[in-house]
Design a protein around this motif. Sequence first.
Motif, PDB file in Angstrom:
ATOM      1  N   ASN A   1      21.682  14.255  23.679  1.00 45.99           N
ATOM      2  CA  ASN A   1      22.418  15.475  24.031  1.00 45.99           C
ATOM      3  C   ASN A   1      23.394  15.866  22.932  1.00 45.99           C
ATOM      4  OD1 ASN A   1      21.086  15.777  26.452  1.00 45.99           O
ATOM      5  ND2 ASN A   1      22.663  14.728  27.634  1.00 45.99           N
ATOM      6  N   LYS A   2      24.057  14.874  22.318  1.00 45.67           N
ATOM      7  CA  LYS A   2      24.991  15.160  21.224  1.00 45.67           C
ATOM      8  C   LYS A   2      24.253  15.757  20.027  1.00 45.67           C
ATOM      9  CE  LYS A   2      26.949  12.322  17.878  1.00 45.67           C
ATOM     10  NZ  LYS A   2      26.329  13.113  16.913  1.00 45.67           N
ATOM     11  N   LYS A   3      23.105  15.172  19.692  1.00 44.27           N
ATOM     12  CA  LYS A   3      22.313  15.671  18.565  1.00 44.27           C
ATOM     13  C   LYS A   3      21.808  17.090  18.844  1.00 44.27           C
ATOM     14  CE  LYS A   3      20.905  11.122  16.918  1.00 44.27           C
ATOM     15  NZ  LYS A   3      21.567  11.166  15.631  1.00 44.27           N
ATOM     16  N   ILE A   4      21.388  17.340  20.070  1.00 44.23           N
ATOM     17  CA  ILE A   4      20.931  18.677  20.450  1.00 44.23           C
ATOM     18  C   ILE A   4      22.070  19.678  20.344  1.00 44.23           C
ATOM     19  CG2 ILE A   4      20.166  20.062  22.427  1.00 44.23           C
ATOM     20  CD1 ILE A   4      18.408  17.627  23.198  1.00 44.23           C
ATOM     21  N   ASN A   5      23.247  19.288  20.812  1.00 37.44           N
ATOM     22  CA  ASN A   5      24.407  20.170  20.699  1.00 37.44           C
ATOM     23  C   ASN A   5      24.714  20.494  19.238  1.00 37.44           C
ATOM     24  OD1 ASN A   5      26.756  21.570  21.871  1.00 37.44           O
ATOM     25  ND2 ASN A   5      27.883  20.024  20.706  1.00 37.44           N
ATOM     26  N   SER A   6      24.636  19.493  18.373  1.00 36.51           N
ATOM     27  CA  SER A   6      24.880  19.725  16.944  1.00 36.51           C
ATOM     28  C   SER A   6      23.885  20.741  16.378  1.00 36.51           C
ATOM     29  CB  SER A   6      24.763  18.419  16.160  1.00 36.51           C
ATOM     30  OG  SER A   6      25.762  17.508  16.542  1.00 36.51           O
ATOM     31  N   LEU A   7      22.630  20.634  16.794  1.00 39.27           N
ATOM     32  CA  LEU A   7      21.605  21.565  16.306  1.00 39.27           C
ATOM     33  C   LEU A   7      21.841  22.975  16.860  1.00 39.27           C
ATOM     34  CD1 LEU A   7      18.408  19.354  16.453  1.00 39.27           C
ATOM     35  CD2 LEU A   7      19.694  20.063  14.429  1.00 39.27           C
TER      36      LEU A   7
ATOM     37  N   LYS B   1      21.368  16.433   9.159  1.00 39.02           N
ATOM     38  CA  LYS B   1      20.619  15.702   8.129  1.00 39.02           C
ATOM     39  C   LYS B   1      19.474  14.917   8.757  1.00 39.02           C
ATOM     40  CE  LYS B   1      24.428  15.091   4.909  1.00 39.02           C
ATOM     41  NZ  LYS B   1      25.402  14.132   4.362  1.00 39.02           N
ATOM     42  N   GLY B   2      19.720  14.305   9.910  1.00 41.00           N
ATOM     43  CA  GLY B   2      18.673  13.573  10.609  1.00 41.00           C
ATOM     44  C   GLY B   2      17.528  14.474  11.015  1.00 41.00           C
ATOM     45  N   PHE B   3      17.861  15.671  11.474  1.00 43.10           N
ATOM     46  CA  PHE B   3      16.832  16.643  11.844  1.00 43.10           C
ATOM     47  C   PHE B   3      16.056  17.094  10.614  1.00 43.10           C
ATOM     48  CE2 PHE B   3      15.637  21.139  12.656  1.00 43.10           C
ATOM     49  CZ  PHE B   3      14.698  20.908  13.642  1.00 43.10           C
ATOM     50  N   GLN B   4      16.759  17.368   9.519  1.00 44.23           N
ATOM     51  CA  GLN B   4      16.089  17.790   8.291  1.00 44.23           C
ATOM     52  C   GLN B   4      15.179  16.684   7.759  1.00 44.23           C
ATOM     53  OE1 GLN B   4      19.453  19.029   5.898  1.00 44.23           O
ATOM     54  NE2 GLN B   4      19.064  21.182   6.375  1.00 44.23           N
ATOM     55  N   LYS B   5      15.626  15.445   7.868  1.00 41.73           N
ATOM     56  CA  LYS B   5      14.804  14.317   7.437  1.00 41.73           C
ATOM     57  C   LYS B   5      13.536  14.237   8.285  1.00 41.73           C
ATOM     58  CE  LYS B   5      14.770   9.347   6.840  1.00 41.73           C
ATOM     59  NZ  LYS B   5      15.357   8.088   7.242  1.00 41.73           N
TER      60      LYS B   5
END
Length: 79
Positions: free
Chosen positions: A69-75, A29-33
Amino acid sequence: MNLLTNFEQWLLEERRAPKTIESYGSDVKGFQKFLNEKAANETQPLSRFSFVRYKQHLLDKQFAVSTINKKINSLKVFN
């Protein structure tokens, strides 16, 4: 059904823990935002250009390296 809903459904089918699903969902959601604010189409597949811009955005906001790194892994899982 949108991409995020499909992703969360897939995570459920893969028997991921509810906290994991919530965390991945929040990161996506953060990336989409971010994409939406930068006048891009939030439903487009993850591109290298948008990914690099998002990573730089997180660095500019001074997120911890472990958080980035966590956010990148989620993506990566989302893609």
